[in-house]
Design a protein around this motif. Structure first.
Motif, short mmCIF file in Angstrom:
data_model
loop_
_atom_site.label_atom_id
_atom_site.label_comp_id
_atom_site.label_asym_id
_atom_site.label_seq_id
_atom_site.Cartn_x
_atom_site.Cartn_y
_atom_site.Cartn_z
N VAL A 367 0.29 14.31 -3.15
CA VAL A 367 0.94 13.15 -2.65
C VAL A 367 1.47 12.50 -3.98
CG1 VAL A 367 0.74 10.72 -1.65
CG2 VAL A 367 -0.55 12.62 -0.34
N SER A 368 2.90 11.99 -3.90
CA SER A 368 3.39 11.15 -4.97
C SER A 368 4.32 9.89 -4.31
CB SER A 368 4.69 12.00 -5.52
OG SER A 368 4.14 13.08 -6.28
N LEU A 369 3.59 8.83 -4.84
CA LEU A 369 4.30 7.46 -4.21
C LEU A 369 4.26 6.51 -5.52
CD1 LEU A 369 4.66 5.73 -1.55
CD2 LEU A 369 2.16 5.47 -1.67
N GLU A 370 5.23 5.53 -5.29
CA GLU A 370 5.31 4.38 -6.00
C GLU A 370 5.75 3.23 -5.54
OE1 GLU A 370 8.05 3.10 -10.08
OE2 GLU A 370 6.94 4.94 -10.21
N VAL A 371 4.78 2.25 -5.41
CA VAL A 371 5.02 0.90 -4.80
C VAL A 371 5.33 -0.13 -5.61
CG1 VAL A 371 4.29 -0.73 -3.21
CG2 VAL A 371 3.77 1.89 -2.91
N GLY A 372 6.42 -0.71 -5.55
CA GLY A 372 6.94 -1.68 -6.96
C GLY A 372 6.30 -2.96 -6.39
N ALA A 373 6.27 -3.72 -7.27
CA ALA A 373 5.74 -5.24 -7.39
C ALA A 373 6.49 -5.93 -6.24
CB ALA A 373 5.73 -5.94 -8.86
N GLY A 374 5.93 -6.53 -5.40
CA GLY A 374 6.22 -7.46 -4.17
C GLY A 374 6.83 -6.47 -3.08
N GLU A 375 6.70 -5.12 -3.06
CA GLU A 375 7.13 -4.28 -2.19
C GLU A 375 6.34 -4.22 -0.87
OE1 GLU A 375 9.07 0.11 -1.60
OE2 GLU A 375 8.08 -0.22 -3.45
N ARG A 376 6.78 -4.08 0.39
CA ARG A 376 5.87 -3.83 1.38
C ARG A 376 6.08 -2.44 1.90
NH1 ARG A 376 6.98 -9.13 5.15
NH2 ARG A 376 6.44 -10.51 3.79
N LEU A 377 5.02 -1.53 1.91
CA LEU A 377 5.23 -0.23 2.35
C LEU A 377 4.07 -0.08 3.67
CD1 LEU A 377 5.91 2.86 1.89
CD2 LEU A 377 3.71 3.14 0.64
N VAL A 378 4.75 0.41 4.39
CA VAL A 378 3.97 0.85 5.89
C VAL A 378 3.67 2.09 5.81
CG1 VAL A 378 4.04 0.57 8.32
CG2 VAL A 378 4.55 -1.32 6.76
N VAL A 379 2.41 2.72 6.17
CA VAL A 379 2.25 4.09 6.22
C VAL A 379 1.98 4.55 7.45
CG1 VAL A 379 1.08 5.84 5.40
CG2 VAL A 379 1.71 4.33 3.79
N ILE A 380 2.49 5.18 8.35
CA ILE A 380 2.04 5.41 9.81
C ILE A 380 1.79 6.82 9.86
CG2 ILE A 380 3.79 3.74 10.66
CD1 ILE A 380 5.72 5.97 11.36
#
Length: 569
Positions: A367-380
């Protein structure tokens, strides 16, 4: 089994002090044993030869002093042993709790490795740890107060007796030296047999404790589905197995005590026969014969006592060994370097794979993933797809088997200060509503707690409670509804006010009205924060900057959608 686990003194200061004191008391006791035998032989020989009271008065006085000294030494050794045992138990309990907290929930939930002990133990880790920290460590009293002092005497007294008897009568010393090794040999043989039985007994006790804990916690559910009697039958079977294992262990203990008593009695009898025959023939002085007869039982007595106390101490030794095994497991803080990352650094995973012991496929796969500051990521994704493991990696409850994260160099405690976590089934502790909310920020005052409750929509039902914010809620919040428990968890997150928010199925198991209200609260909580929300509910994708899908541990990220994804039929 080793007489003393070398890890024990390293983990407990009280053990080191106690071992030093035990050796000193053992030396004193051995000296007093020899002095008592010499004085008693002199008095009896003097009386036999017709000496009056006056010449023997000083010997009588010294004998009384020696007897009193032995009593005081025995009292002092046992008092010190019990104090040391109490200190060691406290230190081990504190160390166990602190280390388990450092290991985290990931270790608690991990599957056991496939060894023989784990194959038999069906108890959960919480049940095993509860048994270890209570009943198990309490059994160390016998180990410190009985077994170790006798072990020291068993090392010192026979050698001292041989030295004294050898100076008085070399032949008797040779007989004692030839028969003494028989007792340790039989003790070793019996100990090897006893160890396996005690391990089996302890495993069954852990299984019983863990299963009983699970049954008590799930009793309402069992009653609703009519399974309470079936679980009572399971507990009855496990209890019966533990009772049978205990009785088998006791049977071995009694038989081994009989064997050791028989050996030592025969050995003393052999010494008595040879010294008696030589005394009748005039080959040995009367006082020397008395001295040998008085000291011969003292040479075997500590060895017999060690054998008797060995079985009484085995449960505590086994439990302490298990505790030390847990303490030897490397905690996450010990595996990570000290470093610092900026507050607005992205949340990054690179090629992360997580494999749990005993499972064929990985929980997360590359798994590779990057979530930036203030970002909303929904994982389903579906249940078992890897959503919870993904959050566990971010929370650092689980260490990746392969790959790395952008926060590897940040100390665990510092990293978690940046996170707020609202789990699917929030754990509420026995205590007041305010105490449970204050877990988000232990230093928060009452005004901050009330403000967090207001933001979470919990203030109204809390004020309706008889005690308000001081109302006790029971273990796991049993006095609250599912929606109320979720609002308490959200109030914790509002109070913590961390820049990164992790949410696990925030509206699962809620009815429609409660789900809508909780959803509105969650959206307020998301404002201005970096968010990772995992769910199987596709309607949450409408609040996302990006949506990711995870299944069978593999993650696929979709860019820039705020529309709910279509649910596959």
């Amino acid at each position: 089994m080793k007489p003393l686990d070398p890890r024990l003194p390293a983990h407990t200061r009280a053990a080191r002090v106690f071992l030093t004191g035990t050796v000193l008391f053992g030396l004193v006791t051995t000296g007093l044993v020899l002095a008592q035998a010499v004085l008693l032989a002199r008095i009896l020989a003097g009386a036999f030869h017709g000496q009056g009271v006056a010449p023997l008065a000083s010997a009588f006085v010294l004998l009384l002093i020696v007897v009193a000294g032995r009593a005081l030494a025995a009292y002092g050794a046992e008092a010190m042993a019990l104090r040391a045992a109490s200190a060691v138990k406290s230190q081990l309990r504190r160390a166990l709790v602190e280390h388990v907290l450092r290991l985290g929930p990931g270790w608690m939930d991990a599957s056991p490795e496939h060894d023989e002990r784990a194959a038999e133990a069906t108890a959960s880790k919480p049940g095993e740890l509860a048994t270890l920290a209570t009943r198990g460590l309490d059994a160390l009293d016998a180990y410190f107060a009985r077994y170790l002092p006798q072990l020291v005497l068993a090392c010192l007294t026979p050698l001292a007796v041989l030295a004294v008897v050898g100076g008085a009568d070399p032949l008797s010393a040779g007989v004692i030296a030839a028969t003494l090794p028989l007792i340790p040999i039989f003790m070793i043989l019996v100990g090897l047999h006893t160890r396996a039985r005690t391990e089996r007994q302890w495993t069954l006790l852990q299984r019983l404790g863990g299963h009983f804990l699970d049954v008590v916690e799930g009793l309402p559910t069992l009653k609703v589905f009519g399974r309470a009697k079936a679980q009572a039958e399971v507990i009855r079977e496990v209890t019966g197995a533990h009772r049978r294992a205990t009785m088998r262990t006791l049977r071995v203990a009694f038989l081994s005590a009989l064997v050791l008593e028989l050996l030592s009695t025969l050995a003393v009898a052999l010494v008595a026969v040879e010294i008696g025959l030589r005394l009748l023939g005039g080959g040995v002085p009367y006082e020397t014969a008395l001295l040998v007869l008085l000291l011969a039982p003292e040479a075997y007595l500590p060895l017999r006592n060690v054998g008797a106390q060995f079985h009484a101490s085995m449960e505590g030794v086994t439990a302490a060994g298990r505790v030390l095994d847990v303490l030897d497991i490397a905690a996450p803080e010990e595996r990570t370097a000290t470093g610092h990352a900026p507050e607005d650094a992205p949340l990054r995973l690179e090629g992360v794979t997580v494999r749990y012991p005993g499972r064929d496929r990985p929980a997360l796969a590359d798994v590779s993933l990057e979530v930036g500051a203030g970002e909303r990521l929904v994982v389903i994704g579906p249940s078992g797809g890897g959503k919870s493991t993904l959050l566990a990696v971010i929370l650092r409850f689980v260490q990746p088997t392969e790959g790395c994260t952008g926060f590897d160099d940040v100390p665990v405690a510092e990293w978690r200060k940046r996170l707020s976590w609202v789990p699917q089934d929030p754990y509420l502790f026995t205590g007041s509503v305010a105490d449970n909310i204050r877990l988000g920020d232990p230093g928060a005052d009452d005004r901050a707690v009330r403000r967090a409750a207001e933001l979470a929509g919990a203030d109204a039902f809390i004020r309706r409670s008889p005690g308000g914010y001081g109302t006790p809620i029971g273990e796991r919040g049993l006095r609250l509804s599912s929606g109320e428990r979720q609002r308490i968890a959200l109030a914790r997150a509002f109070l913590r006010d961390a820049p990164v928010l992790l949410l696990d199925e925030p509206t699962a198991h809620l009815d429609g009205e409660n789900a809508r209200e909780i959803r509105a609260t969650v959206e307020r909580l998301m404002a201005g924060r970096t968010v990772v929300l995992v769910t199987h509910d596709h309607t949450w994708t409408g609040v996302a900057d990006r949506v990711a899908e995870i299944d069978n541990g593999r993650l696929v990220v979709h860019e820039g959608t705020r529309e709910p994804l279509a649910v596959a039929s």
